[in-house]
Design a protein around this motif. Structure first.
Motif, PDB file in Angstrom:
ATOM      1  N   HIS A 183       0.854  -1.194   0.000  1.00  0.00           N
ATOM      2  CA  HIS A 183       0.000   0.000   0.000  1.00  0.00           C
ATOM      3  C   HIS A 183       0.891   1.245   0.000  1.00  0.00           C
ATOM      4  O   HIS A 183       2.064   1.160   0.351  1.00  0.00           O
ATOM      5  N   PRO A 184       0.312   2.428  -0.337  1.00  0.00           N
ATOM      6  CA  PRO A 184       1.142   3.637  -0.397  1.00  0.00           C
ATOM      7  C   PRO A 184       1.926   3.892   0.887  1.00  0.00           C
ATOM      8  O   PRO A 184       3.099   4.299   0.827  1.00  0.00           O
ATOM      9  N   ALA A 185       1.347   3.658   2.053  1.00  0.00           N
ATOM     10  CA  ALA A 185       2.076   3.952   3.299  1.00  0.00           C
ATOM     11  C   ALA A 185       3.359   3.124   3.383  1.00  0.00           C
ATOM     12  O   ALA A 185       4.399   3.605   3.853  1.00  0.00           O
ATOM     13  N   ILE A 186       3.290   1.896   2.913  1.00  0.00           N
ATOM     14  CA  ILE A 186       4.476   1.023   2.955  1.00  0.00           C
ATOM     15  C   ILE A 186       5.454   1.431   1.864  1.00  0.00           C
ATOM     16  O   ILE A 186       6.666   1.462   2.078  1.00  0.00           O
ATOM     17  N   ARG A 187       4.921   1.810   0.709  1.00  0.00           N
ATOM     18  CA  ARG A 187       5.806   2.224  -0.388  1.00  0.00           C
ATOM     19  C   ARG A 187       6.493   3.556  -0.068  1.00  0.00           C
ATOM     20  O   ARG A 187       7.582   3.841  -0.568  1.00  0.00           O
ATOM     21  N   ASN A 188       5.879   4.380   0.766  1.00  0.00           N
ATOM     22  CA  ASN A 188       6.505   5.659   1.141  1.00  0.00           C
ATOM     23  C   ASN A 188       7.754   5.453   1.981  1.00  0.00           C
ATOM     24  O   ASN A 188       8.622   6.319   2.044  1.00  0.00           O
ATOM     25  N   ARG A 189       7.835   4.343   2.649  1.00  0.00           N
ATOM     26  CA  ARG A 189       8.940   4.125   3.581  1.00  0.00           C
ATOM     27  C   ARG A 189       9.895   3.020   3.084  1.00  0.00           C
ATOM     28  O   ARG A 189      11.105   3.138   3.204  1.00  0.00           O
ATOM     29  N   GLY A 190       9.320   1.945   2.558  1.00  0.00           N
ATOM     30  CA  GLY A 190      10.142   0.816   2.118  1.00  0.00           C
ATOM     31  C   GLY A 190      11.012   1.193   0.931  1.00  0.00           C
ATOM     32  O   GLY A 190      10.631   2.009   0.097  1.00  0.00           O
ATOM     33  N   THR A 191      12.189   0.562   0.861  1.00  0.00           N
ATOM     34  CA  THR A 191      13.131   0.885  -0.212  1.00  0.00           C
ATOM     35  C   THR A 191      13.165  -0.244  -1.245  1.00  0.00           C
ATOM     36  O   THR A 191      12.979  -1.420  -0.904  1.00  0.00           O
ATOM     37  N   THR A 192      13.466   0.152  -2.472  1.00  0.00           N
ATOM     38  CA  THR A 192      13.599  -0.836  -3.547  1.00  0.00           C
ATOM     39  C   THR A 192      14.759  -1.780  -3.261  1.00  0.00           C
ATOM     40  O   THR A 192      14.639  -2.997  -3.395  1.00  0.00           O
ATOM     41  N   VAL A 193      15.894  -1.207  -2.841  1.00  0.00           N
ATOM     42  CA  VAL A 193      17.073  -2.037  -2.577  1.00  0.00           C
ATOM     43  C   VAL A 193      16.818  -2.948  -1.371  1.00  0.00           C
ATOM     44  O   VAL A 193      17.204  -4.128  -1.377  1.00  0.00           O
ATOM     45  N   GLY A 194      16.134  -2.437  -0.350  1.00  0.00           N
ATOM     46  CA  GLY A 194      15.794  -3.270   0.809  1.00  0.00           C
ATOM     47  C   GLY A 194      14.950  -4.466   0.396  1.00  0.00           C
ATOM     48  O   GLY A 194      15.122  -5.579   0.894  1.00  0.00           O
ATOM     49  N   SER A 195      14.033  -4.243  -0.530  1.00  0.00           N
ATOM     50  CA  SER A 195      13.188  -5.330  -1.018  1.00  0.00           C
ATOM     51  C   SER A 195      14.032  -6.394  -1.723  1.00  0.00           C
ATOM     52  O   SER A 195      13.778  -7.593  -1.579  1.00  0.00           O
ATOM     53  N   LEU A 196      15.047  -5.956  -2.464  1.00  0.00           N
ATOM     54  CA  LEU A 196      15.923  -6.923  -3.148  1.00  0.00           C
ATOM     55  C   LEU A 196      16.706  -7.738  -2.119  1.00  0.00           C
ATOM     56  O   LEU A 196      16.791  -8.961  -2.206  1.00  0.00           O
ATOM     57  N   VAL A 197      17.284  -7.043  -1.122  1.00  0.00           N
ATOM     58  CA  VAL A 197      18.101  -7.740  -0.115  1.00  0.00           C
ATOM     59  C   VAL A 197      17.223  -8.696   0.696  1.00  0.00           C
ATOM     60  O   VAL A 197      17.645  -9.806   1.032  1.00  0.00           O
ATOM     61  N   HIS A 198      16.001  -8.277   0.978  1.00  0.00           N
ATOM     62  CA  HIS A 198      15.088  -9.110   1.775  1.00  0.00           C
ATOM     63  C   HIS A 198      14.748 -10.409   1.029  1.00  0.00           C
ATOM     64  O   HIS A 198      14.523 -11.449   1.641  1.00  0.00           O
ATOM     65  N   ALA A 199      14.708 -10.338  -0.318  1.00  0.00           N
ATOM     66  CA  ALA A 199      14.605 -11.541  -1.175  1.00  0.00           C
ATOM     67  C   ALA A 199      13.382 -12.400  -0.876  1.00  0.00           C
ATOM     68  O   ALA A 199      13.474 -13.631  -0.832  1.00  0.00           O
ATOM     69  N   ASP A 200      12.247 -11.758  -0.683  1.00  0.00           N
ATOM     70  CA  ASP A 200      11.009 -12.526  -0.521  1.00  0.00           C
ATOM     71  C   ASP A 200      10.611 -13.063  -1.895  1.00  0.00           C
ATOM     72  O   ASP A 200      10.492 -12.284  -2.842  1.00  0.00           O
ATOM     73  N   PRO A 201      10.400 -14.369  -2.033  1.00  0.00           N
ATOM     74  CA  PRO A 201      10.059 -14.902  -3.367  1.00  0.00           C
ATOM     75  C   PRO A 201       8.723 -14.406  -3.903  1.00  0.00           C
ATOM     76  O   PRO A 201       8.449 -14.544  -5.096  1.00  0.00           O
ATOM     77  N   ALA A 202       7.890 -13.810  -3.028  1.00  0.00           N
ATOM     78  CA  ALA A 202       6.609 -13.259  -3.495  1.00  0.00           C
ATOM     79  C   ALA A 202       6.714 -11.768  -3.796  1.00  0.00           C
ATOM     80  O   ALA A 202       5.724 -11.159  -4.193  1.00  0.00           O
ATOM     81  N   ALA A 203       7.876 -11.164  -3.620  1.00  0.00           N
ATOM     82  CA  ALA A 203       8.039  -9.719  -3.836  1.00  0.00           C
ATOM     83  C   ALA A 203       8.256  -9.405  -5.317  1.00  0.00           C
ATOM     84  O   ALA A 203       8.841 -10.208  -6.052  1.00  0.00           O
ATOM     85  N   GLU A 204       7.826  -8.224  -5.710  1.00  0.00           N
ATOM     86  CA  GLU A 204       7.867  -7.843  -7.121  1.00  0.00           C
ATOM     87  C   GLU A 204       9.281  -7.501  -7.616  1.00  0.00           C
ATOM     88  O   GLU A 204       9.697  -7.923  -8.695  1.00  0.00           O
ATOM     89  N   LEU A 205      10.002  -6.671  -6.839  1.00  0.00           N
ATOM     90  CA  LEU A 205      11.248  -6.106  -7.371  1.00  0.00           C
ATOM     91  C   LEU A 205      12.337  -7.142  -7.648  1.00  0.00           C
ATOM     92  O   LEU A 205      13.085  -7.009  -8.635  1.00  0.00           O
ATOM     93  N   PRO A 206      12.454  -8.205  -6.843  1.00  0.00           N
ATOM     94  CA  PRO A 206      13.447  -9.228  -7.200  1.00  0.00           C
ATOM     95  C   PRO A 206      13.187  -9.827  -8.588  1.00  0.00           C
ATOM     96  O   PRO A 206      14.125 -10.051  -9.354  1.00  0.00           O
ATOM     97  N   ALA A 207      11.911 -10.049  -8.924  1.00  0.00           N
ATOM     98  CA  ALA A 207      11.598 -10.606 -10.250  1.00  0.00           C
ATOM     99  C   ALA A 207      11.912  -9.601 -11.353  1.00  0.00           C
ATOM    100  O   ALA A 207      12.346  -9.975 -12.442  1.00  0.00           O
ATOM    101  N   VAL A 208      11.701  -8.308 -11.056  1.00  0.00           N
ATOM    102  CA  VAL A 208      12.026  -7.275 -12.048  1.00  0.00           C
ATOM    103  C   VAL A 208      13.534  -7.267 -12.308  1.00  0.00           C
ATOM    104  O   VAL A 208      13.992  -7.272 -13.456  1.00  0.00           O
ATOM    105  N   LEU A 209      14.320  -7.280 -11.224  1.00  0.00           N
ATOM    106  CA  LEU A 209      15.782  -7.288 -11.397  1.00  0.00           C
ATOM    107  C   LEU A 209      16.210  -8.533 -12.174  1.00  0.00           C
ATOM    108  O   LEU A 209      17.074  -8.465 -13.051  1.00  0.00           O
TER     109      LEU A 209
END
Ligand SMILES: Cc1cc2nc3c(=O)[nH]c(=O)nc-3n(C[C@H](O)[C@H](O)[C@H](O)COP(=O)(O)OP(=O)(O)OC[C@H]3O[C@@H](n4cnc5c(N)ncnc54)[C@H](O)[C@@H]3O)c2cc1C
Length: 287
Positions: A103-129
């Protein structure tokens, strides 16, 4: 729930951050947007002795075009990437996928690079990379290294970042000319992690026939799954290609597991439908 006790560090420049990370080693965790780490701490699923808050580091919030890549710094928030017109013009898949992150509140704070490092298989940005063949830049007190996406995601919630390292940026390659992209996913409620999702790239030749097609899939394996779809649709006209065959090829390349959210068979079915629809849309955009 409250997190276990930890020592809080708040370095103000990169050298200081790398020195602290070197000192605390295995006992330390980087804190970026905190949207994944703080829940893990509060649920006591992680208990690092030291938290290294990197939010005060200057010069890491950039999003810039460099050598055929969009380079996203460690402190660029999902919202920054989603709204950046230059990033969208160069790599539209970034915005298409990021708009589906939580949601926007999470996107306002969460980072793209953090999402990559976190490596959740259900997350969008790892698949984009992964589908773009991008890479992550890592820095430590010992130096820097660049890790390609294919070697970066090691397993669920496990990336190639070593103790003492900070991911300073991610590099997303700009796709070739006449390439269209699309992101499609299905989740039970808007903003939830996807039951399955697909980011696709379709490149056309000068006659608007399919020259190449690839998909990056989420939530159907321990890491993002990349499938080359070219064999199913190569040479076919953009508006009459057998996109269902591309979907079937993608589904056949996955080995999802049953869990409380969906069966493996349902996830595989979703992949075939999502990839067929997304590739058709990406081809239309490429034309
Ligand atoms: C309710 C909810 C729903 C969500 N839904 C989705 C969703 O649908 N899709 C999705 O992709 N995400 C979702 N997220 C997660 C969100 O996208 C996070 O922003 C992201 O996963 C992590 O980014 P962060 O900056 O918050 O990292 P943090 O939570 O601060 O850190 C996450 C992990 O990465 C490490 N880390 C972070 N940055 C660095 C760095 N620069 N160098 C080294 N290590 C680092 C941390 O040590 C930690 O282990 C959701 C989160 C919540 C709370």
């Amino acid at each position: 729930m409250k997190p276990p006790a930890f020592t809080y560090h708040r370095p103000t420049d990169l050298d200081e951050a790398l020195a602290v990370l070197a000192e605390v080693g295995h006992d330390g965790k980087v804190l970026a947007g905190g949207q994944s780490l703080v829940p893990l701490l509060n649920m006591r699923l992680a208990a690092p002795a030291h938290l290294v808050d990197v939010n005060r580091l200057a010069g890491l919030a950039h999003i810039r075009r460099e050598d055929g890549h969009v380079v996203v710094g460690a402190l660029a928030r999902h919202t920054d990437v989603e709204r950046d017109p230059g990033a969208f013009a160069a790599v539209p898949l970034l915005r298409q996928a990021t708009a589906c992150v939580a949601h926007p509140a999470i996107r306002n704070r969460g980072t793209t690079v953090g999402s990559l490092v976190h490596a959740d298989p259900a997350a969008e940005l790892p698949a984009v990379l992964a589908v773009l063949n991008g890479s992550v830049e890592l820095a430590s007190a010992a130096g820097t290294r660049s890790v390609p996406a294919g070697e970066f995601f090691l397993g669920p919630l496990e990336s190639a970042v070593r103790p003492g390292e900070l991911a300073v940026a991610a590099r997303f390659p700009v796709p070739p000319p006449r390439t269209g992209s699309a992101w499609l996913e299905l989740s039970r409620r808007h903003g939830d992690y996807a039951l399955a999702g697909a980011g696709v790239l379709v490149t056309l030749d000068a006659d608007r026939r399919v020259a190449a097609a690839r998909a990056g899939l989420v939530a159907v394996g321990p890491t993002p799954v990349v499938v080359d779809l070219t064999g199913a649709v190569a040479g076919q006209p953009f508006d009459a290609a057998d996109w269902a065959a591309a979907g079937a090829l993608a589904a056949g390349a996955t080995e999802p597991e049953d869990d409380i959210h969906a069966t493996a068979a349902y996830r595989r079915h979703l992949v075939s439908v999502l990839v067929a629809r997304a590739t058709a849309e990406a081809a239309r955009r490429a034309s």
